[in-house]
Design a protein around this motif. Structure first.
Motif, PDB file in Angstrom:
ATOM      1  N   SER A  94       0.818  -1.220   0.000  1.00 52.05           N
ATOM      2  CA  SER A  94       0.000   0.000   0.000  1.00 52.05           C
ATOM      3  C   SER A  94       0.847   1.265   0.000  1.00 52.05           C
ATOM      4  N   ALA A 100      -4.168  -6.777  -7.239  1.00 50.92           N
ATOM      5  CA  ALA A 100      -5.009  -6.230  -6.168  1.00 50.92           C
ATOM      6  C   ALA A 100      -5.560  -7.397  -5.351  1.00 50.92           C
ATOM      7  N   LEU A 115      -5.681  -2.440  -0.051  1.00 47.72           N
ATOM      8  CA  LEU A 115      -4.905  -2.008  -1.212  1.00 47.72           C
ATOM      9  C   LEU A 115      -5.788  -1.272  -2.220  1.00 47.72           C
ATOM     10  N   LEU A 116      -6.968  -1.777  -2.476  1.00 44.46           N
ATOM     11  CA  LEU A 116      -7.892  -1.117  -3.408  1.00 44.46           C
ATOM     12  C   LEU A 116      -8.264   0.281  -2.935  1.00 44.46           C
ATOM     13  N   CYS A 160      -7.687  -2.458 -12.543  1.00 38.23           N
ATOM     14  CA  CYS A 160      -7.110  -3.452 -11.634  1.00 38.23           C
ATOM     15  C   CYS A 160      -7.675  -4.827 -11.916  1.00 38.23           C
ATOM     16  N   ILE A 214      -5.328   2.540  -3.692  1.00 41.87           N
ATOM     17  CA  ILE A 214      -5.279   2.837  -5.127  1.00 41.87           C
ATOM     18  C   ILE A 214      -6.330   3.889  -5.468  1.00 41.87           C
ATOM     19  N   VAL A 255     -11.302   3.223  -9.049  1.00 40.10           N
ATOM     20  CA  VAL A 255     -10.754   1.910  -9.368  1.00 40.10           C
ATOM     21  C   VAL A 255     -11.746   1.200 -10.281  1.00 40.10           C
TER      22      VAL A 255
END
Length: 221
Positions: free
Chosen positions: A73, A89, A94-95, A111, A98, A146
């Motif tokens: 991250s 991902a 993490l998403l 992703c 992003i 995303v």
């Protein structure tokens, strides 16, 4: 056969099958990447953020860079400004990062959700239950920058082709189920990234739409 000839041979094979080639350029020199570039290849995959950033700064700007390795991250901010797709991902955390970084650049970052299908515990990825929980979560639904394009998976590193085939078949079945349940009306959910140099032909037989090839193109390290 040199890099340019390998690119042409593989591209001819994959274009007939409507499969996208990501040339895995990790550890490769700018000169080797440029040889593939001048042969017509534009999509390259890197697994180390620092190396990816360095190459992006020095190589042609129309290269489409894919981050195919595990992404922490705290390193998201370095790749979000330019990356074409993040293949790895593997968590809501993490998403969310992003998404947060992508907002700063007014970008929508493509992703793939990485799924754990291999026997090795060392490989990253969501299991089936974690995947469903993520997709149903309110936090995921609220992400605006995303765009989930599909799934990615890495098969077990084994000479047992039956085992590899079963893992890829499982991932293709999961992809179809997830598309029908969560992305039925989403034209962008169209990518199943599975298959590397050692097993890409099996992956294509099982429904892969994107393969990641390194040694097949560039030779061994």
């Amino acid at each position: 056969m040199d890099i340019a000839d390998q690119i042409k041979t593989i591209e001819d094979e994959l274009s007939r099958l409507n499969v996208t080639l990501i040339a895995v350029s990790k550890t490769k020199s700018n000169e080797e990447i440029l040889e593939a570039y001048h042969a017509g290849q534009r999509a390259f995959g890197e697994n180390v953020v620092q190396e990816l950033v360095r190459k992006q700064e020095t190589l042609p700007k129309d290269i489409e860079w894919h981050l195919i390795g595990h992404l922490q991250s705290n390193k998201v901010k370095y790749v979000v400004p330019f990356v074409a797709m993040i293949h790895s991902a593997d968590s809501l955390k993490l998403l969310k990062e992003i998404d947060k970084q992508a907002k700063k650049y007014n970008r929508e970052v493509d992703c793939l959700l990485q799924i754990h299908v291999a026997a090795e515990e060392t490989k990253f990825g969501l299991d089936h239950v974690e995947l469903i929980e993520l997709l149903r979560s309110e936090a995921f639904i609220q992400l605006t920058n995303v765009r989930i394009r599909g799934l990615m998976g890495i098969a077990t590193n084994t000479p047992n082709t039956k085992e590899i085939k079963e893992e890829f078949h499982e991932l293709k079945s999961l992809f179809d189920g997830i598309k029908a349940s969560f992305f039925q009306d989403d034209e962008y959910f169209d990518t199943l990234s599975m298959g590397m140099s050692s097993d890409y032909k099996i992956a294509i037989e099982q429904g892969s739409t994107m393969v990641r090839l390194g040694s097949t193109i560039f030779g061994g390290r």
